[in-house]
Write an enzyme that holds these catalytic residues in place. Structure first.
Site, mmCIF file in Angstrom:
data_model
loop_
_atom_site.group_PDB
_atom_site.id
_atom_site.type_symbol
_atom_site.label_atom_id
_atom_site.label_comp_id
_atom_site.label_asym_id
_atom_site.label_seq_id
_atom_site.Cartn_x
_atom_site.Cartn_y
_atom_site.Cartn_z
ATOM 1 N N ASN A 10 0.870 -1.182 0.000
ATOM 2 C CA ASN A 10 0.000 0.000 0.000
ATOM 3 C C ASN A 10 0.905 1.230 0.000
ATOM 4 O OD1 ASN A 10 -1.835 2.031 0.482
ATOM 5 N ND2 ASN A 10 -2.282 1.419 2.591
ATOM 6 N N LYS A 12 0.096 4.310 -0.202
ATOM 7 C CA LYS A 12 -0.527 5.479 0.442
ATOM 8 C C LYS A 12 -0.295 6.753 -0.385
ATOM 9 C CE LYS A 12 0.197 3.233 4.857
ATOM 10 N NZ LYS A 12 0.117 3.341 6.288
ATOM 11 N N HIS A 96 -9.469 0.870 4.895
ATOM 12 C CA HIS A 96 -8.175 1.034 5.570
ATOM 13 C C HIS A 96 -8.372 1.894 6.815
ATOM 14 C CE1 HIS A 96 -4.036 2.219 6.387
ATOM 15 N NE2 HIS A 96 -3.692 1.134 5.721
ATOM 16 N N GLU A 98 -6.772 4.240 7.993
ATOM 17 C CA GLU A 98 -6.593 5.689 7.781
ATOM 18 C C GLU A 98 -7.851 6.315 7.197
ATOM 19 O OE1 GLU A 98 -2.875 5.332 5.678
ATOM 20 O OE2 GLU A 98 -1.957 4.621 7.533
ATOM 21 N N GLU A 168 -5.492 -5.592 10.283
ATOM 22 C CA GLU A 168 -4.475 -4.582 10.523
ATOM 23 C C GLU A 168 -4.742 -3.893 11.863
ATOM 24 O OE1 GLU A 168 -2.438 -3.283 6.693
ATOM 25 O OE2 GLU A 168 -4.136 -1.964 6.989
ATOM 26 N N GLY A 174 2.383 1.631 10.864
ATOM 27 C CA GLY A 174 3.326 2.744 10.765
ATOM 28 C C GLY A 174 3.995 3.097 12.085
ATOM 29 N N SER A 214 3.350 -2.828 10.244
ATOM 30 C CA SER A 214 4.806 -2.873 10.407
ATOM 31 C C SER A 214 5.423 -4.211 9.978
ATOM 32 C CB SER A 214 5.191 -2.526 11.850
ATOM 33 O OG SER A 214 4.750 -1.216 12.166
ATOM 34 N N GLY A 235 2.874 -1.337 4.302
ATOM 35 C CA GLY A 235 2.933 0.094 4.014
ATOM 36 C C GLY A 235 4.369 0.530 3.796
HETATM 37 C C1 PEP Z 1 -0.702 -0.209 5.956
HETATM 38 O O1 PEP Z 1 -0.646 0.894 5.470
HETATM 39 O O2 PEP Z 1 -1.681 -0.911 5.685
HETATM 40 C C2 PEP Z 1 0.372 -0.656 6.834
HETATM 41 C C3 PEP Z 1 0.251 -1.828 7.398
HETATM 42 O O3 PEP Z 1 1.432 0.181 7.025
HETATM 43 P P1 PEP Z 1 2.853 -0.195 7.711
HETATM 44 O O4 PEP Z 1 3.342 -1.468 7.054
HETATM 45 O O5 PEP Z 1 3.746 0.981 7.420
HETATM 46 O O6 PEP Z 1 2.609 -0.390 9.166
#
Ligand code: PEP
Length: 251
Positions: A10, A12, A96, A98, A168, A174, A214, A235
């Site tokens: 992703n 973003k 998501h 966010e 998630e 993040g 992460s 991400g």
């Molecule tokens: C995501 O954006 O779905 C995500 C899991 O981000 P990250 O891997 O940076 O934690």
């Protein structure tokens, strides 16, 4: 049950057009070398058409990060399923965290997006996950069940063949904090049991459930060794060709 792994990046709100095309080409090469797994990237809307063009003929899947539920109309700021299929996009992320947390998208709205995607020939990747506060209050499973119940409202067993789920935990996105492989496996097991209750056992067994939060080259192998983890939604570590390459090549 042999579920085909899916590693998804992703991107973003990152990368210029030139950077996105360069990264997509590198990921397509990795993807070509790993025929036993699916690989997907979700660029920003502005990069979708050029990325589709750049990887045409390769097995790399290109996804949007969100989608509207109508074909066209007065929906300022939105992109329809028909607009995505028009440029060769076949999948989209919906729900998501966010979108939920920053832009206030509700479960009901996410359900409309998911149904709109299915109706418009776009396969959805539905994200669910609890906040730290919810986990600490012992509400993880209740929160997830509600997100799944509402998010999958009106989705038939047949349509479920086209749906991917992504667990998630919001506290792991993040932040550098990954759920332990045991924590992730526990939740994935609960999600699969929810699916077995809502649909038939074979639907639950066939649905791919990704872990996100992460994910890095250092933890992908142990996460993928868990029986109910079928892939990853990545991400930060998806923005560099080398780290994403190692994640796609999980062992
Ligand atoms: C995501 O954006 O779905 C995500 C899991 O981000 P990250 O891997 O940076 O934690």
């Amino acid at each position: 049950m042999n579920r085909r792994p899916l590693i998804a990046g992703n991107w973003k709100m990152h990368l210029t057009l030139a950077e996105a095309v360069r990264l997509a080409r590198a990921v397509a090469e990795t993807c070509g070398a790993c025929p036993d797994r699916d690989v997907m990237v979700a660029p920003a809307f502005t990069a979708l058409a050029p990325v589709c063009e750049a990887v045409r003929g390769t097995p790399l899947l290109v996804a949007a990060q969100n989608v509207a539920w109508e074909k066209e109309g007065a929906f300022t700021g939105e992109i329809s399923p028909a607009m995505l299929t028009d440029i060769g996009v076949g999948l989209t992320i919906v729900g998501h965290s966010e979108r939920r947390q920053i832009f206030g998208e509700s479960d009901a709205m996410i359900n409309r997006r998911l149904l709109g995607a299915l109706a418009g020939d776009i396969d959805p990747v539905l994200c669910v996950g609890e906040t730290l506060e919810e986990r600490e209050a012992g509400r993880t499973f209740a929160v997830l069940e509600e997100q799944l119940r509402q998010g999958l409202h009106g989705v038939s067993s047949e349509q479920m063949q086209r749906v991917v789920l992504a667990y998630e935990p919001v506290w792991a996105i993040g932040t550098g904090k990954t759920a332990t492989k045991e924590q992730a496996q526990e939740v994935h097991g609960v999600v699969r049991r929810f699916l077995a209750g809502k649909y038939e056992k074979n639907v639950a067994e066939a649905t791919r459930i990704l872990y996100g939060g992460s994910v890095k080259p250092e933890n992908i192998d142990s996460l993928m060794a868990q029986p109910d983890i079928d892939g990853a939604l990545v991400g930060g570590a998806a923005l560099q060709a080398e780290s994403f390459d190692r994640i796609v090549r999980f062992r």
